[in-house]
Design an enzyme around this catalytic site. Structure first.
Site, PDB file in Angstrom:
ATOM      1  N   ARG A  76       0.850  -1.198   0.000  1.00 11.48           N
ATOM      2  CA  ARG A  76       0.000   0.000   0.000  1.00 11.48           C
ATOM      3  C   ARG A  76       0.881   1.241   0.000  1.00 11.48           C
ATOM      4  O   ARG A  76       1.865   1.290   0.746  1.00 11.48           O
ATOM      5  CB  ARG A  76      -0.857  -0.030   1.253  1.00 11.48           C
ATOM      6  CG  ARG A  76      -1.982   0.956   1.278  1.00 11.48           C
ATOM      7  CD  ARG A  76      -2.733   0.863   2.593  1.00 11.48           C
ATOM      8  NE  ARG A  76      -3.678  -0.233   2.650  1.00 11.48           N
ATOM      9  CZ  ARG A  76      -4.287  -0.616   3.777  1.00 11.48           C
ATOM     10  NH1 ARG A  76      -4.035   0.008   4.914  1.00 11.48           N
ATOM     11  NH2 ARG A  76      -5.143  -1.609   3.763  1.00 11.48           N
ATOM     12  N   ARG A 145      -1.746   6.729   9.648  1.00 11.55           N
ATOM     13  CA  ARG A 145      -1.902   6.204   8.290  1.00 11.55           C
ATOM     14  C   ARG A 145      -1.927   7.348   7.281  1.00 11.55           C
ATOM     15  O   ARG A 145      -1.806   8.515   7.634  1.00 11.55           O
ATOM     16  CB  ARG A 145      -3.202   5.403   8.213  1.00 11.55           C
ATOM     17  CG  ARG A 145      -3.250   4.212   9.168  1.00 11.55           C
ATOM     18  CD  ARG A 145      -2.242   3.173   8.762  1.00 11.55           C
ATOM     19  NE  ARG A 145      -2.409   1.933   9.506  1.00 11.55           N
ATOM     20  CZ  ARG A 145      -3.204   0.937   9.171  1.00 11.55           C
ATOM     21  NH1 ARG A 145      -3.966   1.027   8.092  1.00 11.55           N
ATOM     22  NH2 ARG A 145      -3.269  -0.168   9.898  1.00 11.55           N
ATOM     23  N   LYS A 229      -3.927   1.568  14.835  1.00  7.42           N
ATOM     24  CA  LYS A 229      -3.857   2.505  13.708  1.00  7.42           C
ATOM     25  C   LYS A 229      -4.449   3.861  14.112  1.00  7.42           C
ATOM     26  O   LYS A 229      -5.316   3.942  14.993  1.00  7.42           O
ATOM     27  CB  LYS A 229      -4.594   1.944  12.504  1.00  7.42           C
ATOM     28  CG  LYS A 229      -6.026   1.539  12.790  1.00  7.42           C
ATOM     29  CD  LYS A 229      -6.777   1.060  11.562  1.00  7.42           C
ATOM     30  CE  LYS A 229      -6.337  -0.287  11.063  1.00  7.42           C
ATOM     31  NZ  LYS A 229      -7.306  -0.929  10.156  1.00  7.42           N
ATOM     32  N   LYS A 231      -5.840   7.551  12.205  1.00  7.91           N
ATOM     33  CA  LYS A 231      -6.164   8.087  10.878  1.00  7.91           C
ATOM     34  C   LYS A 231      -6.509   9.571  10.945  1.00  7.91           C
ATOM     35  O   LYS A 231      -7.298   9.979  11.794  1.00  7.91           O
ATOM     36  CB  LYS A 231      -7.329   7.305  10.290  1.00  7.91           C
ATOM     37  CG  LYS A 231      -6.975   5.837  10.103  1.00  7.91           C
ATOM     38  CD  LYS A 231      -8.062   5.058   9.405  1.00  7.91           C
ATOM     39  CE  LYS A 231      -7.549   3.670   9.041  1.00  7.91           C
ATOM     40  NZ  LYS A 231      -8.595   2.846   8.406  1.00  7.91           N
ATOM     41  N   CYS A 451     -15.167  -2.773  -0.660  1.00  6.92           N
ATOM     42  CA  CYS A 451     -13.804  -3.132  -0.249  1.00  6.92           C
ATOM     43  C   CYS A 451     -13.348  -4.351  -1.046  1.00  6.92           C
ATOM     44  O   CYS A 451     -14.170  -5.007  -1.690  1.00  6.92           O
ATOM     45  CB  CYS A 451     -13.799  -3.431   1.250  1.00  6.92           C
ATOM     46  SG  CYS A 451     -14.545  -5.025   1.621  1.00  6.92           S
ATOM     47  N   CYS A 457      -8.437 -10.580   1.012  1.00  5.85           N
ATOM     48  CA  CYS A 457      -8.511 -10.150   2.407  1.00  5.85           C
ATOM     49  C   CYS A 457      -8.746 -11.328   3.342  1.00  5.85           C
ATOM     50  O   CYS A 457      -9.752 -12.033   3.225  1.00  5.85           O
ATOM     51  CB  CYS A 457      -9.612  -9.110   2.587  1.00  5.85           C
ATOM     52  SG  CYS A 457      -9.715  -8.596   4.308  1.00  5.85           S
ATOM     53  N   CYS A 496     -16.816  -7.630   5.612  1.00  2.00           N
ATOM     54  CA  CYS A 496     -16.821  -7.901   7.060  1.00  2.00           C
ATOM     55  C   CYS A 496     -17.078  -6.578   7.781  1.00  2.00           C
ATOM     56  O   CYS A 496     -17.109  -5.521   7.157  1.00  2.00           O
ATOM     57  CB  CYS A 496     -15.486  -8.531   7.485  1.00  2.00           C
ATOM     58  SG  CYS A 496     -14.194  -7.344   7.888  1.00  2.00           S
ATOM     59  N   CYS A 500     -14.045  -1.055   5.823  1.00  2.00           N
ATOM     60  CA  CYS A 500     -13.037  -0.400   4.992  1.00  2.00           C
ATOM     61  C   CYS A 500     -13.623   0.497   3.899  1.00  2.00           C
ATOM     62  O   CYS A 500     -12.972   1.447   3.478  1.00  2.00           O
ATOM     63  CB  CYS A 500     -12.115  -1.443   4.370  1.00  2.00           C
ATOM     64  SG  CYS A 500     -11.217  -2.388   5.611  1.00  2.00           S
TER      65      CYS A 500
END
Ligand code: SRM
Ligand code: SF4
Length: 645
Positions: A76, A145, A229, A231, A451, A457, A496, A500
């Site tokens: 990424r 991120r 994480k 953001k 996503c 994934c 899920c 995302c």
């Protein structure tokens, strides 16, 4: 002085905290395992690899019980504000073919992902990205991120320029300082991908109030980095292209009447990830924290980061995001702790105009004589497939005109700095490769996101990217059936509950809850300022039509003028939606949509070929009239001509 993160010692830190601590600032066991002739990394190395911008995955389509997994790595990019210079784009395009699965994927946080890179090719891939002025450092892992910003390259609107600029500065401020990245991927050679602003360099070292860990390779993060994480985004008043309420930290650029930067409104505590069946995990909207003058913005960011670093939950990773700290403490306590690190109070949050969802597709003036073009990418996947050859088209355009790119938060891309003299030719290249203009795309598709989910994934429990196309077609057919052919709504789906593609901020969100089953979320605001709620826990995808037909019929019957589907669902509430669905008689639709409507309104139905309908829709949009008005006028003209001939 603040020491390495000081989570209250009562609860045992999670396993990942130990892995980070032992990694010697993100080096081991990654560096050692990279040198081994194996096709995958150990669990500990996988955790450290994330900080370098890569996830170990396996192709879930190829899983066979008892056999080794089909391992590969996803990479990424870290690209603040979505900026991708032409050289980097061309490198990524080449790497996708040489080492990846032949596709690139624009992400919901304005990065690119490459899938399918084998372990043995990882070093060459990352090195090539860095040598083309790109980076993957910090694109994943427990740290800040990719910093988002509205992607529009308006040169005559200072707030947009500041938003991009400060997205870069905040990204630089919070970039890991460890030498591990260059040691591992570039044999120690340091590539400078862009000069840091002197204010950023000074701010990183400035302590005063305990935000810095002295004598550490990581002055802001320390050896344990963040609990989870983190953001951030920087935006412009009124522009919610970035989904600002879903971010841990949002800065809103505040300018004076002449457009000069004054300071920033700050929000914090947004986040979407959750786990099915665990009500203690939930999506949450960010809260307003306050305002700071521009001189204080770095210290304010450091103060919020330090508060989460030192008080965020390091024992339970499901409860470790900043949103849970703010939820548990309340905004007042959080603000006061952040003020302690800032060394002064936040000023009151300044009034803002209403937020708008913007996607910037199509052709626009930049304000400096140049043009920019927003290109829709279905689910962000750049590939060649049959008559649709977006990958080849983008490569050809960027090679020919050397255009920079901005990835948008809705999985699309903008090309900018376009000489108006090249507009026609660029549009022709796109058309030759089967790329439709934004007006030729069904608005359901234009405003949708999915996503990746299966097969890459590891967390997916249902399909997303691979099935969204047919699902949107089925929804469009249903809207036509209930008599809402021109209606659109913001639709997002994920495989899920991690969220995302930000489904909890869509008017309709489908969230994977088992193979071919989805939780249904309804009622978010069309400008992403209100969360949806769970309407159904599990909807087999085969029941899409039976689930949504009553909802759309109810909407058609009882909406207020110009009310959106999300606002309607929110206004009437889940109970009323369930009640209507439970008492709904599908047979009533037949009567309603044909004889009854015809009798009541003098309206009649005519079947039109879908291609003609799509053309009519496009023309209607261009002319600013409804499809019905357009058809009425065209047929009336035709009949008149026939009568005269
Ligand atoms: Fe995400 C984990 C893909 C944006 C919440 N996300 C993952 C992983 C890496 C799966 C994993 O951990 O093994 C996915 C890789 C799939 C694949 O095959 O590529 C993945 N996330 C994505 C992307 C590519 C989705 C997309 O369609 O573009 C987005 C990459 C953004 C980027 O460039 O950085 C992406 N992820 C998001 C967002 C949206 C956002 O950031 O604006 C969210 C919700 C916002 C939030 O974080 O609260 C999001 N991803 C998660 C979570 C849940 C986090 C949580 O707080 O619970 C996970 C799982 C985790 O972290 O444990 C996750
Ligand atoms: Fe994977 Fe779930 Fe994120 Fe989709 S939402 S990419 S399934 S983690």
């Amino acid at each position: 002085m603040v020491t390495t993160p000081t989570q209250p010692a009562v609860r045992k830190p999670s396993k990942v905290e130990g892995i980070k601590e032992r990694s010697h600032f993100l080096r081991e066991p990654l560096a050692t395992e990279l040198a081994l002739d194996t096709n995958h990394f150990s669990e500990d190395a996988v955790q450290i690899l994330k900080f370098h911008g890569s996830y170990q995955q396996d192709n879930r389509d190829n899983r066979v019980r008892g056999q080794e997994k089909d391992y590969s790595m996803m990479l990424r990019t870290r690209s603040p504000g979505g900026f991708i210079p032409p050289e980097l784009y061309l490198t990524l395009d080449r790497l996708a073919d040489t080492y990846g699965n032949g596709t690139l994927r624009a992400t919901t946080r304005q990065g690119f992902q490459l899938h399918g890179v084998l372990k043995k090719n990882l070093k060459a891939t990352i090195a090539a990205i860095v040598k083309s002025m790109g980076s993957t450092l910090g694109a994943c892992g427990d740290l800040n991120r990719n910093v988002m910003a509205p992607p529009a390259p308006y040169r005559d609107r200072p707030a947009y320029i500041y938003a991009q600029d400060y997205a870069n500065r905040i990204a630089d401020l919070l970039t890991p300082q460890t030498g591990a990245y260059y040691e591992i991927w570039l044999d120690g050679e340091k590539f400078v991908t862009g000069e840091e602003h002197p204010e950023v360099i000074a701010a990183r070292q400035r302590n005063g109030t305990g935000t810095i860990i002295h004598n550490s390779e990581e002055p802001i993060y320390g050896a344990h980095y963040m609990p989870r994480k983190f953001k951030a985004c920087v935006t412009v008043p009124g522009d919610n292209s970035v989904d600002l309420y879903s971010q841990d930290l949002t800065l809103v650029v505040m300018t004076d009447a002449q457009g000069a930067l004054e300071g920033f409104n700050i929000l914090a505590g947004g986040g979407l990830g959750r786990t099915h069946g665990k009500s203690e995990t939930f999506p949450r909207l960010a809260d307003p924290i306050g305002y700071v003058d521009k001189a204080d913005v770095y210290d304010a960011v450091k103060a919020i980061v330090a508060t989460q670093r030192d008080y965020g939950d390091r024992s339970d990773r499901r409860h470790a995001r900043l949103k849970y700290l703010i939820e548990d403490w309340g905004v007042e306590r959080f603000r006061s702790q952040a003020e302690h690190y800032l060394g002064k109070p936040f000023q009151p949050f300044k009034p803002l105009p209403e937020w708008q969802y913007l996607d910037f597709l199509g052709w626009h003036d930049q304000g400096d004589g140049k043009r920019f073009l927003g290109i829709n990418i279905h689910t962000g996947r750049i590939k060649d497939a049959g008559d649709f050859r977006l990958k080849t088209a983008l490569k050809q355009i960027i090679e020919t005109y050397r255009l920079p790119m901005l990835i948008t938060p809705s999985q699309n891309v903008l090309l900018y700095d376009i000489d108006p003299a090249n507009e026609v030719e660029i549009q022709q290249i796109l058309a030759r490769h089967g790329i439709r203009r934004e007006t030729e795309i069904d608005r359901l598709e234009r405003y949708s996101m999915a996503c990746p989910a299966l097969p890459t994934c590891g967390l997916a429990n249902a399909e997303s990217e691979r099935v969204i196309g047919p699902i949107l077609e089925r929804l469009r057919t249903l809207l036509v059936k209930v008599g809402l052919p021109d209606e659109s709504l913001i639709f997002r789906m994920t495989g899920c509950p991690n969220g995302c593609a930000r489904p909890y901020l869509a008017e309709v969100g489908l969230v994977g809850n088992g193979p071919d089953q989805y939780q249904v979320w309804l009622g978010a605001a069309p400008n992403q300022t209100r969360l949806s709620q769970v309407y159904l826990e599990k909807m087999p995808i085969s029941e899409l039509e039976t689930t949504f037909e009553p909802l759309f019929v109810y909407f058609k019957q009882s909406r207020k003028p110009a009310e959106s589907f999300g606002d309607f669902c929110d206004r009437v509430g889940l109970e009323a939606l369930h009640h209507f669905a439970a008492t709904y008689d599908p047979a009533s639709l037949q009567t309603n949509s044909t004889e009854k409507v015809a009798k009541k309104d003098g309206r009649h139905r005519v079947t039109i070929h879908p291609e003609i309908y799509a053309q009519l829709q496009q023309l209607a949009q261009t002319q600013g009239v409804s499809v019905s008005q357009l058809v009425h006028g065209a047929i009336a003209n035709y009949l008149e001509q026939v009568a005269q001939s």
